[in-house]
Design an enzyme around this catalytic site. Sequence first.
Site, PDB file in Angstrom:
ATOM      1  N   ILE A  40       0.958  -1.162  -0.093  1.00 44.89           N
ATOM      2  CA  ILE A  40       0.040   0.043  -0.025  1.00 44.89           C
ATOM      3  C   ILE A  40       0.786   1.338  -0.161  1.00 44.89           C
ATOM      4  O   ILE A  40       1.487   1.453   0.926  1.00 44.89           O
ATOM      5  CB  ILE A  40      -1.019   0.137   1.211  1.00 44.89           C
ATOM      6  N   ARG A 100      29.948  13.383 -25.403  1.00 47.66           N
ATOM      7  CA  ARG A 100      30.937  12.243 -25.146  1.00 47.66           C
ATOM      8  C   ARG A 100      31.530  11.960 -26.544  1.00 47.66           C
ATOM      9  O   ARG A 100      30.758  11.633 -27.486  1.00 47.66           O
ATOM     10  CB  ARG A 100      29.846  10.976 -24.710  1.00 47.66           C
ATOM     11  N   GLU A 127      -1.165  -0.315 -10.268  1.00 50.87           N
ATOM     12  CA  GLU A 127      -2.644   0.250 -10.813  1.00 50.87           C
ATOM     13  C   GLU A 127      -2.906  -0.369 -11.927  1.00 50.87           C
ATOM     14  O   GLU A 127      -3.449  -0.257 -12.884  1.00 50.87           O
ATOM     15  CB  GLU A 127      -2.375   1.700 -10.899  1.00 50.87           C
ATOM     16  N   THR A 183      -1.481  -4.273 -13.650  1.00 47.99           N
ATOM     17  CA  THR A 183      -0.199  -4.783 -14.613  1.00 47.99           C
ATOM     18  C   THR A 183      -0.547  -4.449 -16.001  1.00 47.99           C
ATOM     19  O   THR A 183      -1.669  -4.533 -16.539  1.00 47.99           O
ATOM     20  CB  THR A 183      -0.205  -6.267 -14.498  1.00 47.99           C
ATOM     21  N   GLU A 213      -0.558  -6.520 -18.375  1.00 42.58           N
ATOM     22  CA  GLU A 213      -1.587  -7.694 -18.750  1.00 42.58           C
ATOM     23  C   GLU A 213      -3.142  -7.315 -18.698  1.00 42.58           C
ATOM     24  O   GLU A 213      -3.839  -7.428 -19.462  1.00 42.58           O
ATOM     25  CB  GLU A 213      -1.227  -8.800 -18.217  1.00 42.58           C
TER      26      GLU A 213
END
Length: 378
Positions: A157, A268, A363, A365, A367
Amino acid sequence: MEFAASKRQQDVVRKTRRFVEDHVLPKADRWDKRSKFPMEAWRSLAKSGLAGLPIPRKYGGGDQDVVSYVLAVEEISKASASLGVTLAVHVSLVSQPLLWFGTEKQKMRYLKPLAQGKQFGSFCLTEPRAGSDVVSMESKATLSGDNYIINGRKYFIVNAPIASTYLVFAMTDKSLAHRGISCFIVERDMSGVKIGKTFDKMGIRSSMVSEVIFDDVQVPAENMLGRRGDGFKIAMDALDCGRISIAAQAVGIAQASLDSAIRYARSRVQFGRPIADQEAIRWMIADMATDIDAARLLTQRAARLTDLGRKHTKEASMAKLFAASTAVEAARKALQIHGGYGYMTDLPLERYYRDAKITEIYEGTSEIQRLVISSELL
Ligand code: CAA
C-alpha cells in the site's frame, strides 16, 4: 483535441518546474539512496498548491483541470518518480474518489486536509492473495449497530506509513461477488489500524509502501464512501484516473531519460567525434522521442476526457500500457547510451531504469491493461 497547453496549464507547469528545481532536483538521488521519504519537499509542494490541483477550491484544492494535474505529475516524476507516485496516489486514488462519492460532511472532514497537503491519503485495495483479481479479497466489514467492524490485511500500500486517511475496500457480502464490496474511510488513529511490514523495493525507493492490518477496527457507518456494495465501482473509477497519473509518471521518467541521453551523446567523444554523430545513437534517440510524444498524447487525451466528464476506461488503460513500456525502454536505451557511466550510481540513469519497471506493474499490470482494453473493444 487541443495540442497546445492553455495559459492556465502553462502556469501550472511553470509553478511545478520552479518547485522541482528548488526542492526536488538537487536532492532526489540522495532520497533514493537513503530510501527516505522527503517530508520537507512535500511541505513545499503543499505550500505551492500542488497537493490537490484538480480539487475545487471549496475543498482546499487548486481548482485546475485534470490535464494540468497530469502535467504536474510528469514534471515532478522527471526529477523524482517516488514523489510523483506519492502525489498520484494521494490525488487520483483518494482525493478524487472522495470528491465524486463523498457526502458534504466527508468532503469537509477528509478531503479538505488532503487537498491542502496537510495529510496524506492511501488506497487500500490489494491483499496478499488479491492483486489483479480484486473480487477475491478476504477483508470483511460486518455491520454492528451504527458501526462496521473491519478485519483484513492490505498489501503493497503506497503512502500507508505516512497517511492519516485510508480508503479501505472490504466485503460486506461475499455472496454478491463484486457487488458485495464496499468502501470505507478509515482514520489512522482508529483503534486496530496497524502498519505492518514496510517493503524494501527495487525502485521508487523514497516512496513509502507497507502492509496495513485492520484488526477489529470499528468504523462509523457514516464513514462508508458511496453506498453499500459500491466499492468495486469506486475502485474502478479511481483506477481509471489513477492509471492516467501513472502514465504521466512514466512519461516523466522517459523524458528525463531522453534529456540525459541527448546531453551525454552531445558531449561524449569517441572515435574522434561526439557519439551523437553515430547512427546507432541517433536512431535510439529518435525512437525514444517519438514514443514519448505518443505516450504523452495518449495520457493527455485520457486526462482531457476526464475533464469533459466522458468515460475514459479504455483510453486510460491505453495511456498507461504504452507509457509504461515507453518508460522502461527509454530508461534502458538512455542507460545503454551512457555505457559504463550509466551503470554507476553516480548518475541517475540506473534509478530511472529501476523506477520505470513499477509502472508496468502497479495500478493494474500491463496484462490487466490489455484485458481492460480488449474487454472495452469486444
Ligand atoms: N469502470 C466502471 N465499471 C467497471 C469498470 C470500470 N473501469 N471495470 C469493470 N466495471 C464493471 C463491469 O462493467 C461489471 O459491471 P456489472 O456489475 O454490470 O456486470 C463489473 O464492474 C465487474 O466487471 P468484471 O466482470 O470485468 O470484473 P472482474 O472481476 O473480471 O475484474 C478487472 C476486472 C479489470 C480485472 C479488475 O479487477 C481490475 O482492474 N484489476 C486490477 C486491479 C488493480 O489495478 N489493482 C491495482 C491496485 S492499486 C495500486 O496499485 C495502487 C498503488 O498502490 C500505486
